[in-house]
Design a protein around this motif. Structure first.
Motif, short mmCIF file in Angstrom:
data_model
loop_
_atom_site.label_atom_id
_atom_site.label_comp_id
_atom_site.label_asym_id
_atom_site.label_seq_id
_atom_site.Cartn_x
_atom_site.Cartn_y
_atom_site.Cartn_z
N LEU A 52 -9.88 7.84 0.99
CA LEU A 52 -8.57 7.46 -0.09
C LEU A 52 -8.54 8.67 -1.04
O LEU A 52 -9.49 9.32 -1.44
CB LEU A 52 -9.25 6.07 -0.74
N PRO A 53 -7.33 8.90 -1.64
CA PRO A 53 -7.05 9.78 -2.53
C PRO A 53 -7.68 9.26 -3.99
O PRO A 53 -7.82 8.11 -4.21
CB PRO A 53 -5.65 9.82 -2.49
N ILE A 54 -8.18 10.14 -4.83
CA ILE A 54 -8.76 9.83 -6.14
C ILE A 54 -7.64 9.70 -7.16
O ILE A 54 -8.06 9.20 -8.14
CB ILE A 54 -9.83 10.91 -6.44
N ASP A 55 -6.34 10.21 -6.89
CA ASP A 55 -5.33 10.30 -8.04
C ASP A 55 -4.72 8.87 -8.11
O ASP A 55 -3.74 8.58 -8.78
CB ASP A 55 -4.51 11.26 -7.84
N THR A 62 1.71 -0.48 -13.05
CA THR A 62 2.63 0.24 -13.71
C THR A 62 2.96 1.51 -12.72
O THR A 62 2.38 1.91 -11.80
CB THR A 62 2.00 1.23 -14.90
N PRO A 63 4.18 1.65 -12.81
CA PRO A 63 4.75 2.92 -11.65
C PRO A 63 4.44 4.20 -11.96
O PRO A 63 5.18 5.06 -12.12
CB PRO A 63 6.23 2.44 -11.83
N THR A 64 3.35 4.32 -12.24
CA THR A 64 2.66 5.70 -12.31
C THR A 64 1.52 6.12 -11.50
O THR A 64 0.76 4.96 -10.97
CB THR A 64 2.58 6.08 -13.62
N THR A 65 1.16 7.25 -11.20
CA THR A 65 -0.13 7.37 -10.44
C THR A 65 -1.29 7.37 -11.33
O THR A 65 -1.35 7.80 -12.68
CB THR A 65 -0.25 8.79 -9.77
N GLN A 66 -2.48 6.81 -11.18
CA GLN A 66 -3.62 6.59 -11.96
C GLN A 66 -4.84 7.01 -11.01
O GLN A 66 -4.68 6.90 -9.95
CB GLN A 66 -3.77 5.11 -12.02
N GLU A 67 -5.67 7.40 -11.84
CA GLU A 67 -7.07 7.79 -11.37
C GLU A 67 -7.76 6.62 -10.84
O GLU A 67 -7.93 5.54 -11.58
CB GLU A 67 -8.17 8.78 -12.10
N ALA A 68 -8.23 6.70 -9.53
CA ALA A 68 -8.79 5.49 -9.07
C ALA A 68 -10.34 5.38 -9.58
O ALA A 68 -10.82 6.27 -9.77
CB ALA A 68 -8.96 5.37 -7.54
#
Length: 353
Positions: free
Chosen positions: A156-159, A345-351
């Motif tokens: 999984l990506p971290i972002d 929310t429609p933004t990338t977030q750090e997981a």
């Protein structure tokens, strides 16, 4: 360790013996590994849209009944394989153990998404799905799953939040194949049925990125139409019942069709005729819906004297995970449409690790 398994998972097939795991009725979901396997501690399942819709409709939206049926399917079959739709979904979790002969390159502790269907993944649930209300496709869960030597998984990506990454990876085959078909055929006009959904929005983004100047998005209601129009993914948007072939034909024709490529991403049966009619002679129809009847598609095209190529979206195209995640990151319209479905929310977030 139980010895060496077959890379295709044949050693896990209980009934009928000799079948491939996806076609089998029941798999052995025992926790002890064969030497080329990987065991995943499950965190969340993602039921495919067609399967969840069928289960929800069959139980009149009763979440407790849906949860009970999912538990019964997994218990009786050793995998999540809806016997009505024939489909399953995918999952995320952490790698718990890696057999010494596994070729997958995973390590204990990796947080991964499986990129193979739950219909062929040995699965055991241990929490009774107590954290799931039965009313959504994403299912918080505890248990374990087994990957074979020829399985596919992505770290999984971290972002991105895990739930968001799971939703993107669940449909990553759609934009990858759409991109290839549009590019290789030099398609200028693309129609997408189910264009405001996860796979549909990514397919539109992939079509635009690969040269499709006209992108016709077909959606089921005005709310979806408004959401899609608020993005720049589609050049034209129409509200139409995908099960009404003449309405689909009229909607596409009045917006510059027929399409060179039509992509079917709806989660209801009966969209085959409209997709065929909306596509020009020698054009291509790509079916990504697990609700598709492939006999209806083949016989329908024959009966309509439609000279179209029809492709089955298998969910696997080389590089599909990276392509889908990249589109999600780059396209605000895709993120906005995903956010409507995921309530984020429609933004990338750090997981959270």
């Amino acid at each position: 360790m139980r010895g060496t398994g077959h890379p295709l998972g044949l050693h896990r097939v209980v009934d009928p013996v000799g079948a491939l795991p996806q076609a089998a009725w029941r798999l052995d979901a025992g926790a002890e590994l064969f030497s080329d396997e990987v065991r995943i501690d499950v965190e969340r399942l993602n039921l495919d849209a067609a399967s969840f819709r069928q289960l929800s409709e069959a139980h009149g939206g009763d979440g407790a009944a849906v949860r009970a049926e999912v538990l019964e399917i997994v218990e009786s079959r050793g995998k999540m394989h809806n016997p009505v739709t024939g489909s399953g979904g995918m999952l995320i979790g952490r790698v718990a153990e890696v057999g010494p002969d596994s070729p997958l390159g995973l390590r204990a502790g990796d947080r991964v998404a499986t990129l193979v269907s739950l219909t062929l993944t040995p699965l055991a649930l241990t929490d009774g799905l107590a954290q799931w209300d039965g009313r959504g496709e994403q299912v918080p869960a505890a248990g374990y799953a087994i990957l074979f030597g020829r399985s596919i998984a992505a770290v999984l990506p971290i972002d991105l939040p895990a739930e968001t990454a799971l939703a993107v990876l669940d449909v990553c085959g759609a934009p990858a194949l759409t991109a290839r078909v549009v590019r290789e055929r030099g398609a200028h006009a693309v129609a997408v049925l189910g264009a405001a959904g996860k796979s549909g929005s990514l397919a539109l983004a992939a079509a635009r990125a690969n040269g499709a100047r006209r992108r016709i998005g077909l959606v089921r209601d005005e709310d979806e139409a408004a959401a899609l129009r608020a993005t720049d993914l589609a050049t034209d948007v129409a509200v139409v019942d995908a099960r009404n072939p003449v309405a689909v034909l009229d909607a596409v024709s009045s917006r510059g069709g027929p399409a060179d490529v039509t992509v079917v991403c709806v989660d209801v049966p009966g969209a085959e005729g409209g997709a065929i009619l909306a596509t020009r002679d020698r054009g291509t129809v790509v079916f990504f819906s697990m609700a598709t009847s492939f006999s209806a598609a083949a016989l329908g095209a024959e009966g309509l004297a439609a000279d179209v190529e029809m492709l089955v979206g298998t969910g696997y195209t080389p590089g599909h995970a990276e392509l889908a995640l990249d589109l999600f990151r780059r396209e605000p319209g895709v993120r906005a449409l995903f956010a409507r479905r995921l309530d984020t929310t429609p933004t990338t977030q750090e997981a959270v690790a």
